[in-house]
Scaffold this active site. Structure first.
Site, PDB file in Angstrom:
ATOM      1  N   HIS A  82      -4.273   3.364   3.717  1.00  0.00           N
ATOM      2  CA  HIS A  82      -4.655   4.543   2.958  1.00  0.00           C
ATOM      3  C   HIS A  82      -5.847   4.194   2.078  1.00  0.00           C
ATOM      4  CE1 HIS A  82      -3.231   8.612   1.935  1.00  0.00           C
ATOM      5  NE2 HIS A  82      -3.926   8.419   0.840  1.00  0.00           N
ATOM      6  N   SER A 183       1.513   9.875  -5.181  1.00  0.00           N
ATOM      7  CA  SER A 183       1.046  10.676  -4.051  1.00  0.00           C
ATOM      8  C   SER A 183       0.851   9.785  -2.814  1.00  0.00           C
ATOM      9  CB  SER A 183      -0.280  11.349  -4.431  1.00  0.00           C
ATOM     10  OG  SER A 183      -0.950  11.842  -3.313  1.00  0.00           O
TER      11      SER A 183
HETATM   12  N1  URA Z   1      -5.105   9.996  -1.793  1.00  0.00           N
HETATM   13  C1  URA Z   1      -3.895  10.587  -1.888  1.00  0.00           C
HETATM   14  O1  URA Z   1      -3.186  10.743  -0.906  1.00  0.00           O
HETATM   15  N2  URA Z   1      -3.491  11.003  -3.072  1.00  0.00           N
HETATM   16  C2  URA Z   1      -4.211  10.865  -4.186  1.00  0.00           C
HETATM   17  O2  URA Z   1      -3.767  11.260  -5.222  1.00  0.00           O
HETATM   18  C3  URA Z   1      -5.472  10.258  -4.075  1.00  0.00           C
HETATM   19  C4  URA Z   1      -5.911   9.821  -2.870  1.00  0.00           C
END
Ligand code: URA
Length: 409
Positions: A82, A183
């Site tokens: 991510h 998140s």
């Molecule tokens: N990527 C995400 O999935 N959430 C965030 O808050 C920031 C970047």
């Protein structure tokens, strides 16, 4: 305690209990708490922060708002990656096919653009027909078939994150460390990969502007991972300049394909760095060996083939991808050396062109964006083209574009 009291409690910087967090966040998920109440709480969190306990509880709540993946059905080692978001960051679209070519399974739940930073789901939607909503079974099926899949958080997975994320994007609450950590980690934990690589962007074009904030975010995510028995590998990377040459949804898909077809430069270098670290940890081999393998699948076309399989299996037709009608050159007004390209200015330009959202639910123009034509250190002559703006309207944005380029004599 009522919603109003809970918001006030956070406004004065006090810690919220799990049941208080549940009352507001689950209420928001169910529709009994309004956007304006949630916006107010998110702002109080952004200003006053959260304890680790609160951040972990919020992560649990986001996970509990949907269901989790049955990873037993996935054949092979699952890895995940991510990025905390940047300008021109299309790394996942290259790294996913690379990992799949190396025999690993990378299944990702991704987000849309947040503020000036782009989101992979918007990029994928620029491919006509591409299905970003997958059911659990479809997700596993795509993963087993191709080795790489990417879809949006849906009613099935982390629906609460989707709602909060959309609201944060338009309420000035994107840069909160506990909100980012919960998140990202909730989306990683519902998928259930054992190895979670976080490309933590730092700089003017990132959500996180300073190294100390980045370290705090990295540690928060590592600790959330530990609480769930998962290995989180954060890598801090620079985001003060746009990543690669193209910024804008369809343009970024095309640049990802160029790298998969052999284009060299900073974008490929980053993919090689991230991929090598991840592959070496999974296979327990040294970094040099891992790097050789990553480069091999990029150079022999197998990662490109995986990308094409990924698009096809999710229903996309890459030949139908469309760019904006007008390509407007932006010419330098001076001679000199190109010293810097501001990621945040380019991000803002792409947003102004219509490539991102100013407010919740705004439609995106997938074909607009910026293609940078000069690189740091280049000698620039007056009249040289610094970048092209792909646009569908008549608005003159030359001044905004020129602001992004620092040229010194
Ligand atoms: N990527 C995400 O999935 N959430 C965030 O808050 C920031 C970047």
């Amino acid at each position: 305690m009522g919603v109003l009291e809970i918001i006030e409690k956070k406004r004065v910087g006090l810690e919220l209990s799990k049941s208080e967090l549940k009352e507001v966040f689950m209420g928001y998920n169910d529709g009994t708490v309004e956007d304006y109440q949630m916006s107010s709480l998110l702002m109080a969190i952004t200003i006053n922060g959260m304890t680790f306990e609160e951040t972990l509880n919020l992560t649990d709540l986001i996970i509990a708002s949907g269901s989790t993946m049955d990873t037993n059905k996935v054949k092979g080692v699952m890895v995940d990656k991510h990025s905390t978001g940047g300008i021109g960051d299309k790394t996942s679209l290259i790294l996913g096919p690379v990992m799949a070519s190396l025999g690993l399974k990378m299944g990702k739940l991704s987000g849309r653009g947040l503020g000036i930073t782009g989101g992979t789901i918007d990029k994928l939607e620029s491919i006509p027909g591409f299905k970003v909503h997958l059911s659990k079974d479809e997700f596993i099926e795509c993963l087993n078939k191709v080795g790489f899949t990417e879809c949006e958080q849906t009613e099935e997975f982390t629906p609460l994150d989707k709602k909060i994320y959309n609201l944060r994007s338009v309420t000035g609450t994107v840069s909160s460390i506990p909100l980012i950590a919960s998140s990202i980690m909730s989306k990683k934990l519902v998928v259930g990969a054992d190895y979670i690589l976080i490309d933590l962007k730092v700089g003017s074009g990132a959500l996180i502007k300073t190294k100390s904030e980045a370290v705090e975010l990295a540690n928060t995510m590592i600790d959330i991972g530990k609480a769930y028995n998962k290995l989180v590998i954060p890598i801090l990377t620079n985001m003060s300049r746009p990543l690669g040459d193209n910024v804008g949804n369809a343009l970024e898909v095309l640049e990802a394909m160029d790298v998969l077809k052999g284009k060299t430069g900073v974008l490929r270098d980053l993919v090689v760095e991230l991929g090598s670290v991840l592959y070496s940890r999974v296979e327990n081999i040294n970094l040099d060996r891992a790097t050789k393998e990553v480069k091999r699948v990029l150079d022999d076309g197998s990662a490109y083939k995986k990308f094409m399989d990924f698009v096809r299996v999710q229903g996309g037709n890459i030949d139908k991808i469309e760019l904006a009608k007008k390509m407007v050159p932006v010419k330098s007004k001076t001679d000199g050396i190109l010293k810097d390209i501001s990621a945040s200015d380019i991000g803002e330009l792409a947003l102004e062109l219509g490539g991102g959202r100013m407010k919740k639910g705004d439609a995106i123009d997938y074909g607009v964006g910026v293609v940078i034509n000069k690189h740091i250190g280049d000698h620039i002559r007056e009249g040289d083209i610094l970048c092209y703006m792909y646009q569908n309207d008549e608005i003159d944005r030359e001044e905004l574009a020129l602001r992004a380029f620092s040229i010194v004599k």
